[in-house]
Design an enzyme around this catalytic site. Sequence first.
Site, PDB file in Angstrom:
ATOM      1  N   TYR A  54       0.989  -1.117   0.093  1.00 63.40           N
ATOM      2  CA  TYR A  54      -0.019  -0.003  -0.017  1.00 63.40           C
ATOM      3  C   TYR A  54       0.891   1.265  -0.058  1.00 63.40           C
ATOM      4  CZ  TYR A  54      -3.191   3.677   1.573  1.00 63.40           C
ATOM      5  OH  TYR A  54      -3.824   4.894   1.684  1.00 63.40           O
ATOM      6  N   GLU A 105      -3.533   7.546  -3.931  1.00 57.73           N
ATOM      7  CA  GLU A 105      -3.609   6.164  -3.304  1.00 57.73           C
ATOM      8  C   GLU A 105      -3.105   5.132  -4.261  1.00 57.73           C
ATOM      9  OE1 GLU A 105      -6.181   4.811   0.223  1.00 57.73           O
ATOM     10  OE2 GLU A 105      -7.391   4.544  -1.604  1.00 57.73           O
TER      11      GLU A 105
END
Length: 391
Positions: free
Chosen positions: A109, A197
């Site tokens: 991530y 993101e």
Amino acid sequence: MNLSEHLSKEILAQYGVAIPTGRLATSPEEAEARCREIEATKYVVKAQIGAGGRGLSGGVKFAATPSAVRTEAARMIGKRLVTEQTGSAGEMVNSVYVEEAIEIAASYYLSLAFDQHDGQPVLLCSAKGGVEFEQAAQMDPDIVSHLTLPSDGTFDEEAVGAFLEKSGIPANSRDGVIAIAKGAAKAFFANDATLVEINPLAVRKDGSAVAVDAKISLDGNALFRHPEYEDLASDGQLDELERIAQDNDINFVRMSGNIGVVVNGAGLGLATNDMIVDAGGSPANFMDIRTTTTSLQIAKGIGMLLQDDSVRVVLVNVHGGGMTACDTVAEGFAIAYSRAKRKPPVVVRLAGTNAVWALEMLKNRRLEFEAFDEMGEAVERAVEIARTGRV
């Protein structure tokens, strides 16, 4: 402004971020045709909505053949997809993104955002990426590490490399992740983004990295610096109410509660919503009336709240000052109520410029309301009405 996956990836690719080969389609037939343009042995069909959590809600499906792509696209397009982030109403799927499936050796991530405490840009990273990342992060926030970045956009590869090592990214993945982070940082600063993101950030067996999924949020207040993004609302990622609000100089986000909130100023809006939650209530929206908003535009915004059957009470918390005086908001409110068929109870707290005159204006318009001098008292009364239904 939240961008859909395909637009987010399109922007990231401009800054050197590797992405899978993909095509956008607005019908099952187009999805089948477009996937034939992709050289792949397996495909992924992804519903294009603004909210996250698609993978756990049937919004991301694998398909082995073009005909299977068409079948999966037909199950998504024209339907509402409900995820943990959409609320019970879900979001309409108007298009799907078809792309090559990536063989993933490891997934991570990575994101860029602003620290809510000091306003500084930060790089966030976790060695545990993938569809279940958010649940894992809620259970254990320590799986996410953060690095404060220079506000001028400078990217120190050595410092980022040390940060990734500390975050648990193994050496054979690090160069690929650094390359993705560098491109993402360029996109973040160059486009006045509030969020970039990438999850999952996938690393193949050969060590190359690719952004399998991505989301970018742009600062709506900075769009005047980016005329190239003026037409993005037509992509369908804005809720219809949010689009109406944007056209009328109001920052608006629909929420899942039953207390309609009318506020001037983002900070006051956040504080009001926090106070509602602390008092045991639930806001139906976030609203920020901009300093340039006219009374007629305010009426449009308030009219949206009055059409929402879930709104049981409307709380007006306004501090007049600068270019927005209390009477401007009061006039807009009176106009909205005079036109509305549905008129839920109103709780008002007005302070600052022209507050007294604004209250008189509401009385003269024969609008029934309860007025309070203190924010806390107004919030508690609104929560009580929403809870009990008694006026």
